[in-house]
Design a protein around this motif. Sequence first.
Motif, mmCIF file in Angstrom:
data_model
loop_
_atom_site.group_PDB
_atom_site.id
_atom_site.type_symbol
_atom_site.label_atom_id
_atom_site.label_comp_id
_atom_site.label_asym_id
_atom_site.label_seq_id
_atom_site.Cartn_x
_atom_site.Cartn_y
_atom_site.Cartn_z
ATOM 1 N N PRO A 286 -24.114 3.643 -16.139
ATOM 2 C CA PRO A 286 -24.158 4.708 -17.136
ATOM 3 C C PRO A 286 -22.804 4.893 -17.815
ATOM 4 C CG PRO A 286 -23.977 5.643 -14.947
ATOM 5 C CD PRO A 286 -23.913 4.152 -14.786
ATOM 6 N N ASP A 287 -22.575 4.171 -18.908
ATOM 7 C CA ASP A 287 -21.254 4.206 -19.524
ATOM 8 C C ASP A 287 -20.960 5.489 -20.295
ATOM 9 O OD1 ASP A 287 -20.821 0.757 -19.814
ATOM 10 O OD2 ASP A 287 -19.423 2.188 -18.976
ATOM 11 N N LEU A 289 -20.857 8.298 -19.211
ATOM 12 C CA LEU A 289 -20.053 9.215 -18.403
ATOM 13 C C LEU A 289 -18.561 8.987 -18.614
ATOM 14 C CD1 LEU A 289 -21.801 9.027 -14.918
ATOM 15 C CD2 LEU A 289 -21.888 10.900 -16.529
ATOM 16 N N ASP A 290 -18.219 7.833 -19.186
ATOM 17 C CA ASP A 290 -16.829 7.420 -19.224
ATOM 18 C C ASP A 290 -16.065 8.140 -20.318
ATOM 19 O OD1 ASP A 290 -14.544 6.149 -18.706
ATOM 20 O OD2 ASP A 290 -15.422 4.147 -18.669
ATOM 21 N N THR A 292 -12.618 9.044 -19.620
ATOM 22 C CA THR A 292 -11.216 9.045 -19.231
ATOM 23 C C THR A 292 -10.377 8.336 -20.286
ATOM 24 O OG1 THR A 292 -12.214 8.428 -17.152
ATOM 25 C CG2 THR A 292 -9.831 8.797 -17.162
ATOM 26 N N LEU A 294 -7.445 6.045 -21.544
ATOM 27 C CA LEU A 294 -6.877 4.930 -20.803
ATOM 28 C C LEU A 294 -5.419 4.654 -21.132
ATOM 29 C CD1 LEU A 294 -9.695 2.286 -20.695
ATOM 30 C CD2 LEU A 294 -8.525 3.323 -18.777
ATOM 31 N N THR A 296 -2.245 6.365 -21.426
ATOM 32 C CA THR A 296 -1.103 7.260 -21.334
ATOM 33 C C THR A 296 -0.306 6.990 -20.073
ATOM 34 O OG1 THR A 296 -2.640 8.854 -20.446
ATOM 35 C CG2 THR A 296 -1.927 9.228 -22.702
ATOM 36 N N GLY A 297 1.006 7.192 -20.179
ATOM 37 C CA GLY A 297 1.888 7.152 -19.010
ATOM 38 C C GLY A 297 1.857 5.858 -18.247
ATOM 39 N N PHE A 298 1.943 4.762 -18.946
ATOM 40 C CA PHE A 298 1.723 3.484 -18.299
ATOM 41 C C PHE A 298 2.847 3.041 -17.383
ATOM 42 C CE2 PHE A 298 -1.909 0.887 -19.123
ATOM 43 C CZ PHE A 298 -1.706 -0.124 -18.210
#
Lengths: 307, 366
Positions: A286-287, A289-290, A292, A294, A296-298
Amino acid sequence: MSKPTITSAHPLTHGLLVAAATGIVGLLIVVPLASVFAEAFAEGPAAWWRALAHDPDTRHAIWLSLTVAPLAVAINTVFGVATAWLVSRFRFPGRSLLITLCDVPFSVSPVVAGLALVLIFGRQGLLGPTLESLGWKVIFSWPGLVLATTFVTLPLVVRELIPVMEAIGPEEELAAVSLGASGWQVFTRVTLPNIRWALLHGIVLANARAMGEFGAVYVVSGHIAGATDTMPLRVEKLFQEYRTPASMAVASVLAGLALITLVAKVVIERRLEAEARELEAARSLPDTLDTTPLDTGFSTATKGLTS
Amino acid sequence: MSIHIRGVSKSFGTFKALDNVSLDVPQGTLLALLGPSGSGKTTLLRIIAGLEWPDSGRIEEDGEDITDRHARQREVGFVFQHYALFRHMSVFENIAFGLRVRKAPKQEVEAKVNELLHLVRLDGLGARKPAQLSGGQRQRVALARALAIRPKILLLDEPFGALDAKVRVELRQWLRRLHDEIGMTSVFVTHDQEEAFELADEVVVMNHGRIEQRGTPEEVFEHPATPFVMDFLGNVNVFHGRVEKGQAFWHGIPIDYPDYPHSQARPARVYLRPHELDIARAAAEQPGGNAATAAAVTGSLPASVLRIARSGAISRVSCRPDGSDTELHVDLPTDTARDLSLQPGERVTITPRKVRVFLPDPEYVI
């Protein structure tokens, strides 16, 4: 999920079918089972307890059943897990033959199985004299009972596990290996938790069958009171001796075990269904829901990974 | 850590999955194994991981032979196609698994897992079960789990195959940045050329258990070594032509082909990429003019427009060259196409900027 129902059946047909089904189940299952308990407790709980506890032969039969059945189930658990793993993880010549042979005890009459064991382990049998010279008595003794019980319950665990292990597939086990797990760690931490409910289901069924086994055990036991009589054999002997209340008391213990098994079975089957649904959910993704982010702050996060 | 694969073969029954494959992966490279299904790319990946044994050939890491080393001792991080997360374990325990089986101290495990959860942007989701995560999140858990054991090599099997398009692109860019940060030697398998070209430093194109071509994305795209690579990269016009005396001919248009200087003509395949063709409205035809002669002189081909399809920034014009049954596709920036405003049935001339010619495989020549 709602199951399809036939709505076009005539109310009378419908009613007759329901009555017939309920009637047969009631007549063949509920009434006899209830009458066993009624008979067993006809003279009150005290008499029931006396019949069980004060007869040394009955006491021995209960103890023997409680020893033989777990032993047979334990053997079948080890064999079942090993065989199911072999069959579901590898392709080899004779694989389908092996699966078919595991089913033989289902189709062979238990009496025949018992006789076969006598032919091999009996005094005039293939291995009997050798074993006897080593001080091992199999027929007319408890090892024979364990062997016979193991034989008749053999398919129950392995049959339960093969489809489940096939459905799960080897990927999780391979992932565990690539992460450094040893064979035993893979089994205890990945395989076993994945198959636990199926395994428990098999064990419960095998145990119920082992406790109630009569035919094969009858042949190999020699039916010696206080020595090789298990609970079902004891029920039959007491009944032949016209000691019906005592016979029914032992029978009620067996029936009680069956009821416990039934409840356990229902509970486990619910868990199994839930696990099957989870497995399916794990395969569909179930994509939506994604959410987040991706990016930042690497650079702070990767410190310590550049070993 | 560098990987050297030397002459590896592997068969499954009668199916030859790998046929004498040799490949070097230098330290720090992000390499893509690109090919159709059944080309042997996943088998090669699993052999590097030790999950599959080669029938013959050797695998070396930094010059050390590891062919017979068991998967659990290879220090390889493997991300499975469908992630293979441990279903009954929480996200935290999934990532901790490799550390737990190594009997790492509790505090160390906790610190490491939290660090990885942060790295893959899953802070606070450690208690969830895999089934409660989206595809992209599961993918990142699988990645964190593989990274937890501090692998020397990271292997990914179709890492984005099961994700939807938007998540796929996002995760791809994220993985590229992650690789640039960690600099770990990584190999991933894909059948998607766009994915391979966008993500990888080097692309290895595989077919039938063999390596067809290896190179940077530019090299592979601009100079496909074999007809298979050209075909597999897709989106190309293929025509039958002929070669002789150092020239190939396509609809009468000569193309330099010095590799074949012989005077005996041979059939050849001519590949034209849709974006490497120019299209222009044909000048009014001169009465009595010979189209074929004109084409040979100007190096362009007369054709008629069949239809125009617009898809975003690119418009595709489908034409039929005169005297041919095969359609020819031309890609134009949509703005250019709008300015040109071609209509179906109109006469155009097509000029190739770049043409590739392949002779049939030598083994077919008698």
